[in-house]
Design a protein around this motif. Structure first.
Motif, mmCIF file in Angstrom:
data_model
loop_
_atom_site.group_PDB
_atom_site.id
_atom_site.type_symbol
_atom_site.label_atom_id
_atom_site.label_comp_id
_atom_site.label_asym_id
_atom_site.label_seq_id
_atom_site.Cartn_x
_atom_site.Cartn_y
_atom_site.Cartn_z
ATOM 1 N N GLU A 199 77.613 95.758 -16.155
ATOM 2 C CA GLU A 199 76.830 96.511 -15.163
ATOM 3 C C GLU A 199 77.348 96.334 -13.748
ATOM 4 O O GLU A 199 77.418 97.280 -12.976
ATOM 5 C CB GLU A 199 75.383 96.030 -15.160
ATOM 6 C CG GLU A 199 74.564 96.592 -16.270
ATOM 7 C CD GLU A 199 73.179 95.979 -16.229
ATOM 8 O OE1 GLU A 199 72.600 95.884 -15.136
ATOM 9 O OE2 GLU A 199 72.710 95.571 -17.290
ATOM 10 N N SER A 203 78.693 99.305 -11.430
ATOM 11 C CA SER A 203 77.952 99.778 -10.262
ATOM 12 C C SER A 203 78.781 99.694 -8.980
ATOM 13 O O SER A 203 78.468 100.338 -7.994
ATOM 14 C CB SER A 203 76.638 99.009 -10.117
ATOM 15 O OG SER A 203 76.927 97.654 -9.948
ATOM 16 N N ILE A 252 75.723 103.960 -15.659
ATOM 17 C CA ILE A 252 74.561 103.184 -15.273
ATOM 18 C C ILE A 252 73.751 104.133 -14.394
ATOM 19 O O ILE A 252 74.277 104.714 -13.450
ATOM 20 C CB ILE A 252 75.004 101.893 -14.582
ATOM 21 C CG1 ILE A 252 73.843 100.994 -14.342
ATOM 22 C CG2 ILE A 252 75.749 102.107 -13.313
ATOM 23 C CD1 ILE A 252 74.290 99.557 -14.299
ATOM 24 N N VAL A 263 71.257 102.496 -19.105
ATOM 25 C CA VAL A 263 72.687 102.375 -19.393
ATOM 26 C C VAL A 263 73.033 103.269 -20.582
ATOM 27 O O VAL A 263 72.358 103.222 -21.613
ATOM 28 C CB VAL A 263 73.042 100.904 -19.714
ATOM 29 C CG1 VAL A 263 74.501 100.783 -20.119
ATOM 30 C CG2 VAL A 263 72.770 100.020 -18.517
#
Ligand code: GTP
Length: 316
Positions: A199, A203, A252, A263
């Motif tokens: 993640e 991101s 995401i 997700v």
């Protein structure tokens, strides 16, 4: 369901070295399926050895000529599934991961017993020109985790360059640098087992479009919250449109009216989605698409259409 993991990597990259280390380091009951090309002899038995731990499929590559045998092997394993914690397939260096993944996903019976969990690709850092060619490029594009191996054979500049070249092709992949595939096995195992999107890495990506040979990796982002229904439809439509030409997608997503990040992951046509950690102020949605001949403008337009407009947000 038994997790299935694929270990790929170009010829001589270090797949067997990795498997030996893994098997020595774990107490788990692993069923290892090894696909050796060897000398082609069509009269020979395809499955030359089968016991609880190791199955060798020879006489061809499981991604093409003996894909059927891989399927038969999984049927046999399903009959005695309780004996294994997981199945690992070590492919030949020239295998394309897609047909191997599809063997499980497109068979309803097998799908009930097995779950494709993660793809680990061993890359030879000293052979990047060769790695970024044909099957090597597919193996990198599909990977969840890359062991960037043989780092003892390259300078630190070459190593940085190798990392950059991998990330151009697969911006979200987790890369672990190794010598003789030796690494932090706990870290490797956790990454390998969870098959989850990194993640943090995802991101932080910025919008880009990189082409390596015939493949393209496109990263798109959206600041506004997205509608769950529209996002799901968008991803499905894109996957259907590109069919096998879309290798991987990871996203995401900041959804309207949801506290947690959403997700989404897909491999070819196969898509899964789940809620993850909490959203924070300023978090955006990030989508990574990896495939052949992708139309960046159309993908960006599709994403834009998933945004919830301000007046919609107030009225909801
Ligand atoms: N210098 C160096 N050699 C390595 C490293 N990792 C593996 N090797 C050597 O590279 C050779 C090939 O390793 P394997 O593990 O057999 O590679 P593979 O990917 O299984 O090879 P194929 O089965 O032919 O596709 C062996 O001689 C290994 O000892 C490394 O990090 N550095």
């Amino acid at each position: 369901m038994i997790p299935v993991q694929l270990v790929t990597g170009f010829l001589g990259a270090g797949k067997t070295t990795y498997m030996n280390r893994l098997l020595a380091a774990t107490d788990e009951k692993i069923c290892l399926i090894v696909n050796e090309l060897g000398a082609i002899n069509i009269d020979e038995q395809l499955i030359v050895k089968m016991d609880q731990e190791q199955i060798e499929l020879s006489n061809g590559c499981i991604c093409c000529s003996i894909q059927n045998d891989l399927s038969k092997t999984f049927y046999q394993l399903a009959a005695k599934q309780e004996t294994f914690n997981r199945v690992i397939i070590e492919t030949t260096g020239v295998a394309d991961p897609a047909p191997i993944i599809q063997t499980i996903y497109y068979d309803e019976y097998l799908r009930q017993h097995f779950k494709m969990n993660a793809i680990l690709t061993v890359v030879d850092a000293s052979q990047m020109d060769r790695e970024l060619f044909k099957e090597g490029i597919h193996q990198i594009a599909y990977a969840d985790l890359i062991l960037l191996n043989k780092t003892d054979l390259v300078s630190s500049d070459e190593l940085d360059q190798a990392r950059r070249r991998i990330e151009q092709l697969n911006p979200t992949v987790r890369i672990v640098e190794t010598i003789q595939t030796e690494g932090d096995y706990e870290l490797l195992e956790n990454t390998f087992q969870l098959s989850r999107v990194d993640e943090q890495k995802l991101s932080q990506l910025t919008e880009t479009s990189e082409s390596v040979s015939s493949l393209r990796a496109i990263t798109l982002s959206a600041e506004r919250p997205l509608s769950r229904e529209r996002v799901t439809r968008y991803v499905r439509e894109v996957l259907m449109h590109y069919e096998d030409a879309m290798y991987r997608m990871k996203a995401i997503v900041r959804l309207q009216d949801e506290e947690c990040k959403f997700v989404i992951q897909a491999t070819n046509q196969l898509m899964g989605a789940t809620f993850a950690n909490e959203m924070h102020e300023g978090d955006r949605s990030v989508f990574v698409w990896i495939g052949k001949e992708l139309d960046q403008d159309a993908l960006a337009r599709g994403l834009k259409a998933c945004e919830v407009e301000q007046d919609e947000a107030y009225s909801s």
